[in-house]
Design a protein around this motif. Structure first.
Motif, PDB file in Angstrom:
ATOM      1  N   THR A 198      -1.402  11.666  -1.726  1.00 45.72           N
ATOM      2  CA  THR A 198      -1.458  10.215  -1.531  1.00 45.72           C
ATOM      3  C   THR A 198      -2.267   9.811  -0.292  1.00 45.72           C
ATOM      4  OG1 THR A 198       0.681  10.343  -0.437  1.00 45.72           O
ATOM      5  CG2 THR A 198       0.676   9.696  -2.770  1.00 45.72           C
ATOM      6  N   PHE A 202     -10.948   1.565   0.828  1.00 47.74           N
ATOM      7  CA  PHE A 202     -11.274   2.485  -0.248  1.00 47.74           C
ATOM      8  C   PHE A 202     -12.763   2.421  -0.494  1.00 47.74           C
ATOM      9  CE2 PHE A 202     -12.012   3.665  -4.641  1.00 47.74           C
ATOM     10  CZ  PHE A 202     -11.327   4.866  -4.712  1.00 47.74           C
ATOM     11  N   PRO A 203     -13.442   3.508  -0.595  1.00 50.31           N
ATOM     12  CA  PRO A 203     -12.992   4.891  -0.679  1.00 50.31           C
ATOM     13  C   PRO A 203     -12.844   5.557   0.688  1.00 50.31           C
ATOM     14  CG  PRO A 203     -15.345   4.833  -1.064  1.00 50.31           C
ATOM     15  CD  PRO A 203     -14.889   3.400  -0.868  1.00 50.31           C
ATOM     16  N   ASN A 238      -6.963   8.227   6.604  1.00 47.21           N
ATOM     17  CA  ASN A 238      -6.809   9.563   6.018  1.00 47.21           C
ATOM     18  C   ASN A 238      -8.096  10.378   6.078  1.00 47.21           C
ATOM     19  OD1 ASN A 238      -4.073   9.108   5.312  1.00 47.21           O
ATOM     20  ND2 ASN A 238      -4.797   7.827   3.641  1.00 47.21           N
ATOM     21  N   ALA A 268      -0.067   5.009  -1.188  1.00 51.65           N
ATOM     22  CA  ALA A 268      -0.823   5.742  -0.170  1.00 51.65           C
ATOM     23  C   ALA A 268      -0.022   5.940   1.115  1.00 51.65           C
ATOM     24  CB  ALA A 268      -2.110   4.986   0.154  1.00 51.65           C
ATOM     25  N   ILE A 320      -5.111   8.734   0.354  1.00 51.00           N
ATOM     26  CA  ILE A 320      -6.297   8.136  -0.263  1.00 51.00           C
ATOM     27  C   ILE A 320      -7.367   7.952   0.820  1.00 51.00           C
ATOM     28  CG2 ILE A 320      -7.182   6.062  -1.401  1.00 51.00           C
ATOM     29  CD1 ILE A 320      -4.392   5.857  -2.739  1.00 51.00           C
ATOM     30  N   ARG A 332       0.829  -1.210   0.000  1.00 52.72           N
ATOM     31  CA  ARG A 332       0.000   0.000   0.000  1.00 52.72           C
ATOM     32  C   ARG A 332       0.866   1.264   0.000  1.00 52.72           C
ATOM     33  NH1 ARG A 332      -1.912  -3.496   3.687  1.00 52.72           N
ATOM     34  NH2 ARG A 332      -3.862  -4.518   3.215  1.00 52.72           N
TER      35      ARG A 332
END
Length: 175
Positions: A167, A141-142, A147, A58, A169, A54
């Protein structure tokens, strides 16, 4: 050829670790203000390449705060493995070193606020953390993910002027 060179550069400089997570470094990076030498209030956001593959794409981000004269920081971060264990995704802990390597990846400061501004914004940050709507959820994701959390706090406290890394994400999930 250009795309190949770009991909090679990304792979060679990203934080992809072949180490087992148990043995990957979690040592302090030495970029945080040491509480014993810096008495003023601090609000910081850190980012480090995500663990394993990852990290090619990210980062993982977290927030650290220290009130004036506090001997330690309080760190707030979101991780998915906590949810898999039946725990909240949002974790809070205290430490004198909030800048530890993220399983082998050296963190960078995304944001650093100190002094009077940090003293004024600290209660707002703590209130936003307490209201984080996805504290018990994690989706790689998403989002919501690690983050999404600092991005959401930044939206609640715009005076921080938090600019999440490209990055990060999942940071857009907070909007």
């Amino acid at each position: 050829m250009r795309k190949f060179l770009l991909l090679t550069l990304i792979i060679s400089t990203a934080g992809c670790s072949s180490q087992d997570w148990r043995s990957a470094s979690r040592e302090p990076a030495g970029i945080a203000y040491a509480p014993e030498n810096f008495s003023d209030a601090v609000i910081e956001v850190y980012a480090a390449d995500a663990y394993s593959w990852r990290g090619w794409f990210a980062v993982h981000t977290w927030i650290a705060v220290k009130p004036q004269d506090a001997p330690e920081y309080t760190v707030y971060e979101v991780t998915g493995w906590r949810v898999k264990s039946g725990l909240p995704a949002l974790r809070e802990y205290t430490t004198p070193t909030p800048d530890r390597y993220w399983y082998g990846a050296k963190p960078e400061k995304v944001l650093s606020v100190t002094g009077e501004k940090a003293r004024a914004l600290l209660p707002k940050v703590q209130e936003a953390v307490a209201r984080y709507p996805w504290a018990n959820e994690y989706t790689l994701f998403p989002g919501p993910n690690s983050n999404t959390f600092p991005a959401w706090v930044g939206l609640q406290v715009p005076e921080l002027e938090l600019d999440m890394p490209f990055t990060a994400i999942g940071s857009g999930y907070a909007r």
